[in-house]
Design a protein around this motif. Structure first.
Motif, short mmCIF file in Angstrom:
data_model
loop_
_atom_site.label_atom_id
_atom_site.label_comp_id
_atom_site.label_asym_id
_atom_site.label_seq_id
_atom_site.Cartn_x
_atom_site.Cartn_y
_atom_site.Cartn_z
N LYS A 183 -20.82 53.90 -19.41
CA LYS A 183 -19.56 53.98 -20.18
C LYS A 183 -19.83 53.58 -21.64
N GLU A 199 -14.53 59.57 -6.68
CA GLU A 199 -14.29 58.26 -7.27
C GLU A 199 -12.81 57.92 -7.20
N GLY A 249 -14.21 49.88 -11.22
CA GLY A 249 -14.19 48.69 -12.07
C GLY A 249 -13.25 47.60 -11.56
N SER A 298 -17.03 50.65 -7.61
CA SER A 298 -17.50 49.29 -7.27
C SER A 298 -18.65 49.28 -6.28
N GLY A 317 -21.01 52.30 -11.95
CA GLY A 317 -20.63 51.83 -13.28
C GLY A 317 -21.22 50.46 -13.55
C1 PEP Z 1 -17.71 54.61 -12.71
O1 PEP Z 1 -17.70 54.30 -13.86
O2 PEP Z 1 -17.83 55.81 -12.43
C2 PEP Z 1 -17.62 53.57 -11.67
C3 PEP Z 1 -17.65 53.93 -10.41
O3 PEP Z 1 -17.53 52.27 -12.09
P1 PEP Z 1 -17.73 50.94 -11.20
O4 PEP Z 1 -18.99 51.11 -10.40
O5 PEP Z 1 -17.86 49.83 -12.22
O6 PEP Z 1 -16.53 50.79 -10.32
#
Ligand code: PEP
Length: 241
Positions: free
Chosen positions: A11, A159, A165, A205, A226
């Protein structure tokens, strides 16, 4: 046999990614998507590791007066192999639509860059019991219209927005059920032989402690990571789950 594909999404963070990068098995695909400004540095950093370079976004025009945008050709020239398309943060904060996603996927294919198409429902949609319909519609918008060339080079990432996040992971069963639904939707658009070969990642996550359970599910072919990708040790612990 589908390979496992794990991709980190930094990101708008630019960690140094210091320290040794552990090796991983040859039957896995691994990529990292830093911000645009870090692509060049990371292509040097990743040399000899087998980790591929990914971008987080692209514009669907070749060139022109589009201030602030980056073309697929520019990404190709930097050695980018994959590009995330339609991440929920782009759909939510920047108004990216399914139509935009399709145009981006087609433009990336012209330059041999594989798209990682993100789909997923909000908490509100899940609580209303509409998650399968919602995600199915996002998948159909692409797979009913995709060109044969772009269809050869596309990955899907499920997702759920409520798991990104937040520290709240979808259970392995919830993730598996939706990934199976995505595969069935792709099969309805393009046939089951094709759908059986498409890599479908889970994202939301993912961390070293839950990677094995999620990636052990039949229709989950990898992870889009992420927060846990910002440090090479935790990212590679997921890769080597
Ligand atoms: C993402 O940014 O696609 C994501 C899944 O973030 P995180 O792993 O932090 O939840």
């Amino acid at each position: 046999m589908r390979k496992k594909f794990i991709c980190g999404n930094w990101k708008m963070f630019a960690p140094a990614w210091e320290g040794e990068i552990p090796a991983f098995a040859e039957n896995k695909i691994v990529a990292v998507a830093p911000p645009f400004t870090e692509l060049s540095r990371m292509s040097e950093r990743l040399k000899g590791t087998g980790i591929k370079l990914a971008a987080q976004n692209v514009y669907f025009k070749d060139n022109g007066a589009y201030t602030g945008e980056i073309s697929a050709e520019m990404l190709k020239n930097l050695g980018v192999s994959y590009c995330i398309v339609g991440h929920s943060e782009r759909r939510g904060y920047f108004g990216e639509t399914d139509e935009d996603c399709l145009k981006k996927i087609e433009k990336l294919a012209e330059y041999g860059i594989a798209a990682i198409l993100c789909v997923g429902e909000s908490l509100e949609t899940r609580e209303a019991g509409d998650e399968y319909k919602f995600v199915g519609t996002q998948v159909e918008a692409i797979f009913e219209n995709i060109s044969p060339a772009a269809a050869e080079n596309i990955v899907v990432a499920y997702e759920p927005i409520w798991a990104i996040g937040t520290g709240k992971t979808a259970s392995a069963e919830q993730a598996q059920e939706m990934c199976a639904h995505i595969r069935a939707t792709i099969a309805a658009c393009k046939g089951s032989d094709y759908a059986d070969g498409v890599l479908i990642q889970y994202g939301g996550s993912v961390k070293p402690s839950n990677a094995a359970e999620l990636l052990g599910m039949e229709d989950i072919d990898g992870a889009l990571v992420g927060g846990a990708s910002l440090e090479p040790a935790s990212f590679m612990d997921i890769v080597n789950y």
